[in-house]
Design a protein around this motif. Sequence first.
Motif, PDB file in Angstrom:
ATOM      1  N   GLY A  75       0.776  -1.230   0.000  1.00 52.54           N
ATOM      2  CA  GLY A  75       0.000   0.000   0.000  1.00 52.54           C
ATOM      3  C   GLY A  75       0.808   1.281   0.000  1.00 52.54           C
ATOM      4  N   GLU A  76       0.371   2.223   0.851  1.00 52.90           N
ATOM      5  CA  GLU A  76       0.979   3.549   0.896  1.00 52.90           C
ATOM      6  C   GLU A  76       2.437   3.485   1.348  1.00 52.90           C
ATOM      7  OE1 GLU A  76      -1.372   6.156   3.238  1.00 52.90           O
ATOM      8  OE2 GLU A  76      -3.117   6.075   1.897  1.00 52.90           O
ATOM      9  N   PHE A  77       2.745   2.582   2.270  1.00 55.88           N
ATOM     10  CA  PHE A  77       4.133   2.453   2.718  1.00 55.88           C
ATOM     11  C   PHE A  77       5.017   2.039   1.547  1.00 55.88           C
ATOM     12  CE2 PHE A  77       7.691  -0.138   4.206  1.00 55.88           C
ATOM     13  CZ  PHE A  77       8.270   0.706   5.144  1.00 55.88           C
ATOM     14  N   ARG A  78       4.564   1.096   0.769  1.00 54.35           N
ATOM     15  CA  ARG A  78       5.347   0.605  -0.363  1.00 54.35           C
ATOM     16  C   ARG A  78       5.601   1.718  -1.381  1.00 54.35           C
ATOM     17  NH1 ARG A  78       4.812  -3.146  -5.107  1.00 54.35           N
ATOM     18  NH2 ARG A  78       6.421  -4.734  -4.811  1.00 54.35           N
ATOM     19  N   LEU A  79       4.568   2.502  -1.669  1.00 58.52           N
ATOM     20  CA  LEU A  79       4.709   3.595  -2.631  1.00 58.52           C
ATOM     21  C   LEU A  79       5.676   4.649  -2.114  1.00 58.52           C
ATOM     22  CD1 LEU A  79       3.889   5.025  -5.226  1.00 58.52           C
ATOM     23  CD2 LEU A  79       1.935   6.001  -3.989  1.00 58.52           C
ATOM     24  N   ALA A  80       5.555   5.005  -0.837  1.00 60.52           N
ATOM     25  CA  ALA A  80       6.420   6.037  -0.252  1.00 60.52           C
ATOM     26  C   ALA A  80       7.877   5.583  -0.255  1.00 60.52           C
ATOM     27  CB  ALA A  80       5.960   6.364   1.167  1.00 60.52           C
TER      28      ALA A  80
END
Length: 204
Positions: A75-80
């Motif tokens: 999710g967002e962690f992976r993208l960041a």
Amino acid sequence: MPPPSTHLAAQRLAAQLPALPADMKGNHGRERARYAFVTRTLTILGTRGTVTGDRAEDWRRVTRQLGILWQMGRGEFRLAVYELEQSARAAEAEEPAPAGAPTGTGPHGGDLIFPWQATAEDWISVPGGPAGPFEEATMAMPDRNGIARTVVLIDQGHRFHPGGPQHVNVILDSGVPIERLDAVTERARAREQWAKDHQEWHAG
């Protein structure tokens, strides 16, 4: 030319690094250790310091660990983390290579270099350890405090030791150099020693 402002990039990345998700705190703490390594190294880079003695290598290690965190994340962690990895890779490219040997001449008269500066053609010696043809230098898995050492793989095939190891792993603390010796001289010595040991073995 002014020095690169990669310390500002390190400060920015440290501020943008999201917290490690709870579902990534298992796996025997490996992702926590990687996360601690990235945080610790970015903090030091942000003060214009260095962990290994080579800021470009520090950035390479940060990039590598961010890449693994990206692979393990969601999710967002992976993208960041993916975006931070790209920024770290760009900062790595801005860092100049260390000029010359880290600390001069070694105890055997060879040049002291960082382990990752060695090539496959080099004959190296490690402090208090074995010598031989260089094979590989990699970063060891960080510990829980985010401290990672360097693993140096040295070929021992030139030695006559029946049943002995063909390769040796030596673990060095950050900033510890290795010595690059004259490969031609060392190979000649190794051949002489091999013949002597071989003769003694069969004579015994």
